[in-house]
Design a protein around this motif. Structure first.
Motif, PDB file in Angstrom:
ATOM      1  N   ARG A 149       0.835  -1.213   0.000  1.00 53.81           N
ATOM      2  CA  ARG A 149       0.000   0.000   0.000  1.00 53.81           C
ATOM      3  C   ARG A 149       0.867   1.259   0.000  1.00 53.81           C
ATOM      4  NH1 ARG A 149      -1.985   3.606  -0.878  1.00 53.81           N
ATOM      5  NH2 ARG A 149      -3.945   4.649  -0.289  1.00 53.81           N
ATOM      6  N   LYS A 150       1.942   1.240   0.765  1.00 51.06           N
ATOM      7  CA  LYS A 150       2.863   2.385   0.815  1.00 51.06           C
ATOM      8  C   LYS A 150       3.623   2.526  -0.503  1.00 51.06           C
ATOM      9  CE  LYS A 150       3.272   2.003   5.813  1.00 51.06           C
ATOM     10  NZ  LYS A 150       3.948   1.273   6.885  1.00 51.06           N
ATOM     11  N   GLN A 151       3.925   1.383  -1.145  1.00 46.99           N
ATOM     12  CA  GLN A 151       4.611   1.427  -2.441  1.00 46.99           C
ATOM     13  C   GLN A 151       3.714   2.065  -3.502  1.00 46.99           C
ATOM     14  OE1 GLN A 151       5.425  -2.791  -2.699  1.00 46.99           O
ATOM     15  NE2 GLN A 151       7.562  -2.537  -2.062  1.00 46.99           N
ATOM     16  N   PHE A 152       2.393   1.815  -3.408  1.00 49.61           N
ATOM     17  CA  PHE A 152       1.450   2.434  -4.344  1.00 49.61           C
ATOM     18  C   PHE A 152       1.466   3.955  -4.210  1.00 49.61           C
ATOM     19  CE2 PHE A 152      -0.147  -1.575  -5.610  1.00 49.61           C
ATOM     20  CZ  PHE A 152      -0.952  -1.368  -6.726  1.00 49.61           C
ATOM     21  N   ASP A 153       1.539   4.458  -2.992  1.00 50.56           N
ATOM     22  CA  ASP A 153       1.628   5.906  -2.781  1.00 50.56           C
ATOM     23  C   ASP A 153       2.858   6.476  -3.483  1.00 50.56           C
ATOM     24  OD1 ASP A 153      -0.703   6.163  -1.351  1.00 50.56           O
ATOM     25  OD2 ASP A 153       0.255   6.174   0.621  1.00 50.56           O
ATOM     26  N   GLN A 154       3.971   5.748  -3.398  1.00 50.29           N
ATOM     27  CA  GLN A 154       5.217   6.222  -4.020  1.00 50.29           C
ATOM     28  C   GLN A 154       5.137   6.160  -5.543  1.00 50.29           C
ATOM     29  OE1 GLN A 154       7.975   3.533  -2.175  1.00 50.29           O
ATOM     30  NE2 GLN A 154       7.906   4.566  -0.173  1.00 50.29           N
ATOM     31  N   LEU A 155       4.467   5.125  -6.065  1.00 48.60           N
ATOM     32  CA  LEU A 155       4.385   4.944  -7.516  1.00 48.60           C
ATOM     33  C   LEU A 155       3.407   5.902  -8.181  1.00 48.60           C
ATOM     34  CD1 LEU A 155       4.364   1.033  -7.710  1.00 48.60           C
ATOM     35  CD2 LEU A 155       6.088   2.507  -8.752  1.00 48.60           C
ATOM     36  N   ALA A 161      -3.239   6.639  -5.938  1.00 49.19           N
ATOM     37  CA  ALA A 161      -3.093   5.314  -5.340  1.00 49.19           C
ATOM     38  C   ALA A 161      -4.379   4.891  -4.642  1.00 49.19           C
ATOM     39  CB  ALA A 161      -1.928   5.311  -4.347  1.00 49.19           C
ATOM     40  N   GLN A 162      -4.961   5.809  -3.903  1.00 51.98           N
ATOM     41  CA  GLN A 162      -6.212   5.499  -3.205  1.00 51.98           C
ATOM     42  C   GLN A 162      -7.319   5.165  -4.201  1.00 51.98           C
ATOM     43  OE1 GLN A 162      -7.938   8.681  -0.848  1.00 51.98           O
ATOM     44  NE2 GLN A 162      -8.878   7.209   0.543  1.00 51.98           N
ATOM     45  N   ASP A 163      -7.385   5.911  -5.293  1.00 55.50           N
ATOM     46  CA  ASP A 163      -8.387   5.684  -6.333  1.00 55.50           C
ATOM     47  C   ASP A 163      -8.194   4.311  -6.989  1.00 55.50           C
ATOM     48  OD1 ASP A 163     -10.587   7.156  -7.779  1.00 55.50           O
ATOM     49  OD2 ASP A 163      -9.348   6.597  -9.489  1.00 55.50           O
ATOM     50  N   HIS A 164      -6.947   4.000  -7.301  1.00 52.17           N
ATOM     51  CA  HIS A 164      -6.591   2.744  -7.955  1.00 52.17           C
ATOM     52  C   HIS A 164      -7.014   1.559  -7.078  1.00 52.17           C
ATOM     53  CE1 HIS A 164      -3.935   0.666 -10.961  1.00 52.17           C
ATOM     54  NE2 HIS A 164      -3.788  -0.222  -9.987  1.00 52.17           N
ATOM     55  N   ILE A 165      -6.759   1.655  -5.785  1.00 53.89           N
ATOM     56  CA  ILE A 165      -7.002   0.545  -4.866  1.00 53.89           C
ATOM     57  C   ILE A 165      -8.469   0.437  -4.476  1.00 53.89           C
ATOM     58  CG2 ILE A 165      -6.565  -0.222  -2.488  1.00 53.89           C
ATOM     59  CD1 ILE A 165      -3.619   0.799  -3.025  1.00 53.89           C
ATOM     60  N   SER A 166      -9.115   1.565  -4.218  1.00 53.77           N
ATOM     61  CA  SER A 166     -10.490   1.500  -3.717  1.00 53.77           C
ATOM     62  C   SER A 166     -11.525   1.329  -4.827  1.00 53.77           C
ATOM     63  CB  SER A 166     -10.812   2.745  -2.888  1.00 53.77           C
ATOM     64  OG  SER A 166     -10.764   3.912  -3.687  1.00 53.77           O
ATOM     65  N   LYS A 167     -11.251   1.880  -6.013  1.00 56.72           N
ATOM     66  CA  LYS A 167     -12.255   1.867  -7.079  1.00 56.72           C
ATOM     67  C   LYS A 167     -11.976   0.862  -8.183  1.00 56.72           C
ATOM     68  CE  LYS A 167     -13.522   6.731  -6.431  1.00 56.72           C
ATOM     69  NZ  LYS A 167     -13.485   8.089  -7.028  1.00 56.72           N
ATOM     70  N   LEU A 210     -11.249 -13.144  11.544  1.00 52.22           N
ATOM     71  CA  LEU A 210     -11.460 -12.733  10.156  1.00 52.22           C
ATOM     72  C   LEU A 210     -12.119 -11.352  10.099  1.00 52.22           C
ATOM     73  CD1 LEU A 210     -11.236 -13.487   7.152  1.00 52.22           C
ATOM     74  CD2 LEU A 210     -13.499 -14.547   7.337  1.00 52.22           C
ATOM     75  N   ARG A 211     -13.024 -11.063  11.014  1.00 44.45           N
ATOM     76  CA  ARG A 211     -13.652  -9.732  11.070  1.00 44.45           C
ATOM     77  C   ARG A 211     -12.570  -8.657  11.208  1.00 44.45           C
ATOM     78  NH1 ARG A 211     -16.613 -10.535  15.025  1.00 44.45           N
ATOM     79  NH2 ARG A 211     -18.712 -10.644  14.079  1.00 44.45           N
ATOM     80  N   ASN A 212     -11.626  -8.885  12.113  1.00 44.24           N
ATOM     81  CA  ASN A 212     -10.538  -7.915  12.319  1.00 44.24           C
ATOM     82  C   ASN A 212      -9.642  -7.821  11.089  1.00 44.24           C
ATOM     83  OD1 ASN A 212     -11.426  -7.389  14.936  1.00 44.24           O
ATOM     84  ND2 ASN A 212     -10.124  -8.956  15.862  1.00 44.24           N
ATOM     85  N   GLN A 213      -9.391  -8.945  10.437  1.00 47.79           N
ATOM     86  CA  GLN A 213      -8.508  -8.952   9.263  1.00 47.79           C
ATOM     87  C   GLN A 213      -9.142  -8.198   8.083  1.00 47.79           C
ATOM     88  OE1 GLN A 213      -8.271 -13.199   9.364  1.00 47.79           O
ATOM     89  NE2 GLN A 213      -6.244 -13.243  10.329  1.00 47.79           N
ATOM     90  N   LEU A 214     -10.423  -8.438   7.853  1.00 49.69           N
ATOM     91  CA  LEU A 214     -11.112  -7.753   6.753  1.00 49.69           C
ATOM     92  C   LEU A 214     -11.245  -6.258   7.041  1.00 49.69           C
ATOM     93  CD1 LEU A 214     -13.931 -10.370   5.967  1.00 49.69           C
ATOM     94  CD2 LEU A 214     -11.830  -9.949   4.665  1.00 49.69           C
ATOM     95  N   THR A 215     -11.497  -5.922   8.300  1.00 52.24           N
ATOM     96  CA  THR A 215     -11.587  -4.502   8.681  1.00 52.24           C
ATOM     97  C   THR A 215     -10.252  -3.810   8.475  1.00 52.24           C
ATOM     98  OG1 THR A 215     -13.315  -5.037  10.296  1.00 52.24           O
ATOM     99  CG2 THR A 215     -12.189  -2.918  10.561  1.00 52.24           C
ATOM    100  N   ARG A 216      -9.182  -4.526   8.753  1.00 50.94           N
ATOM    101  CA  ARG A 216      -7.844  -3.959   8.554  1.00 50.94           C
ATOM    102  C   ARG A 216      -7.585  -3.657   7.075  1.00 50.94           C
ATOM    103  NH1 ARG A 216      -2.655  -7.279   9.826  1.00 50.94           N
ATOM    104  NH2 ARG A 216      -1.126  -5.689   9.304  1.00 50.94           N
ATOM    105  N   LEU A 217      -8.007  -4.564   6.192  1.00 52.03           N
ATOM    106  CA  LEU A 217      -7.871  -4.302   4.752  1.00 52.03           C
ATOM    107  C   LEU A 217      -8.704  -3.086   4.351  1.00 52.03           C
ATOM    108  CD1 LEU A 217      -7.931  -7.910   3.221  1.00 52.03           C
ATOM    109  CD2 LEU A 217      -6.043  -6.268   3.102  1.00 52.03           C
ATOM    110  N   LEU A 220      -7.034   0.035   4.956  1.00 48.53           N
ATOM    111  CA  LEU A 220      -5.950   0.271   3.984  1.00 48.53           C
ATOM    112  C   LEU A 220      -6.506   0.572   2.594  1.00 48.53           C
ATOM    113  CD1 LEU A 220      -3.539  -2.562   5.202  1.00 48.53           C
ATOM    114  CD2 LEU A 220      -3.165  -0.090   5.424  1.00 48.53           C
ATOM    115  N   ASP A 221      -7.804   0.957   2.538  1.00 45.54           N
ATOM    116  CA  ASP A 221      -8.483   1.431   1.318  1.00 45.54           C
ATOM    117  C   ASP A 221      -9.064   0.344   0.435  1.00 45.54           C
ATOM    118  OD1 ASP A 221      -8.250   4.173   1.873  1.00 45.54           O
ATOM    119  OD2 ASP A 221      -6.214   4.208   1.070  1.00 45.54           O
ATOM    120  N   ALA A 222      -9.041  -0.913   0.854  1.00 41.85           N
ATOM    121  CA  ALA A 222      -9.763  -1.949   0.106  1.00 41.85           C
ATOM    122  C   ALA A 222     -11.263  -1.677   0.232  1.00 41.85           C
ATOM    123  CB  ALA A 222      -9.433  -3.322   0.669  1.00 41.85           C
ATOM    124  N   ARG A 223     -11.983  -1.791  -0.882  1.00 44.13           N
ATOM    125  CA  ARG A 223     -13.423  -1.549  -0.866  1.00 44.13           C
ATOM    126  C   ARG A 223     -14.225  -2.660  -1.552  1.00 44.13           C
ATOM    127  NH1 ARG A 223     -11.913   1.194   2.452  1.00 44.13           N
ATOM    128  NH2 ARG A 223     -12.330   3.402   2.906  1.00 44.13           N
TER     129      ARG A 223
END
Length: 378
Positions: A149-155, A161-167, A210-217, A220-223
């Motif tokens: 996720r941090k590498q996407f910000d740099q790239l 990056a947020q648009d690419h990942i969330s949409k 799993l609830r905590n794991q999915l919430t964590r994603l 990090l902008d997963a939608r």
């Protein structure tokens, strides 16, 4: 602009606006799925375990014998060809297969098409798969995505990056089978867990983690998520072999645990759809798809769902079929596309193709509340 009549100026502006809208329209038409981020176990591992000191590996022939992208060489995929994750990405128009996170080439622009974090032997619970020595559990896989996720910000810059990942990305999670097969149901290894936790408590722990794991994603902008339930693990060749069952028999306890977990998983995804704003959690009913293939295999062009194509005794139903891992000394069936299972645990590419296409294009019987083609367009 001297000499241009007022109406001529309007015409020029109108033409420029039309051209602009055409360009935008072309851009929108090309805005298919940009990236596929894959989390899970050996059902979707694309080679991460090649880079671990682990007993769970598929980097030897005849694994990958039908994988065209490698010319039939093994890649670390636990099947003869493409995984479900590979096929879903293809169907949704992702230009490249998601690169394994641990592979040396998972850097720079290669990650823009997605990354595969899946690991053979991995599970929701951190203790799952300890019999294999090393494997990546889902917690570690999400740790690695945090780095991506941090590498996407740099790239791309933070906004793009947020648009690419969330949409424009889909996050697929195929995990849970090992939490039963290589944890709770495993003789000796699981004795402590089974004494201290009844099935209800253990499955509650799986769902809470799993609830905590999915919430964590999500944080990090997963939608856009697709989460697979656990398949009919009591019907895989391994279980049939060790329990000396006939082809049309399955281990009841394993399937009952899977179904109990699956009911709670569906409730969890409904809960998260209501709670996490802007997210869509799609439920992939892999249990029913695979059970349909096992029960009515002939209808789909298969000749068997009881033995794996690769393994000791494969093709002739020998007693060791489904126990010995697939490797260079294994016997190999000639008609690989006629077997539902490639080896003792994993579907063949022919079965993966049917499963994946049901998820991409299928009805709410198998994928809900929308299929993956509809999820892509949201």
């Amino acid at each position: 602009m001297a000499g241009v009549k007022p109406w001529g100026l309007v015409l020029i502006v109108f033409c420029m606006m039309s051209l602009s809208s055409l360009v935008k329209g072309a851009d929108n038409n090309n805005e298919g799925l940009a990236a596929s981020f894959i989390f899970g176990d050996s059902l979707v591992d694309a080679g991460n375990n090649n880079y671990l000191q682990t007993l769970s590996k598929a980097n030897v022939p005849p694994n990958g014998i039908d994988f065209k992208a490698s010319g039939g060489r093994p890649t670390g995929r636990f099947t003869n060809g493409r995984t479900i994750g590979d096929i879903v990405g293809e169907e949704l128009g992702v230009p490249n297969y998601a690169v394994p996170y641990l592979a040396p080439n998972s850097t720079g622009n290669a990650i823009l098409y997605g990354v595969n974090y899946a690991s053979g032997g991995g599970g929701i619970m951190n203790a799952t798969g300890s019999i294999f020595v090393n494997r990546l559990g889902l917690d570690i896989q999400i740790d690695y995505f945090n780095i991506t996720r941090k590498q996407f910000d740099q790239l791309l810059g933070p906004s793009n990056a947020q648009d690419h990942i969330s949409k424009r990305s889909i996050f697929s999670i195929t995990i849970g089978s090992n939490d039963f097969l290589n944890n709770y149901l495993l003789p000796l290894v699981s004795t402590g867990t089974r004494i201290s936790e009844n099935p209800d408590a253990y499955i509650d722990d799986m769902i809470n983690r799993l609830r905590n794991q999915l919430t964590r994603l999500y944080q990090l902008d997963a939608r856009k998520f697709v989460v697979a339930n656990v398949g009919p693990i009591g019907c895989i060749p391994y279980q049939k072999a060790i329990n000396q069952l006939k082809e049309n028999q399955c281990v009841d306890l394993a399937n009952k645990l899977a179904m109990q977990y699956n009911r709670q998983l569906k409730n969890l995804l409904t809960e998260l759809n209501g709670k996490l704003q802007g997210a869509m959690f799609v439920h992939a009913n892999v249990y029913d798809i695979v059970m349909e293939l096992i029960t009515n295999y002939a209808r789909y062009g298969f000749t068997t769902a009881g033995t794996g194509c690769c393994g000791a005794g494969a093709g002739n139903g020998g007693q060791l079929a489904g126990i010995i891992p697939c490797g260079p000394t294994s016997s190999l069936c000639e008609d690989r596309e006629k077997h539902v299972f490639w080896d003792s645990y994993h579907p063949s590419e022919a079965a993966n193709l049917i499963i994946a296409r049901q998820l991409v294009y299928g009805s709410t019987q198998y994928v809900s509340p929308v299929n993956l083609k509809q999820l892509q367009n949201l």
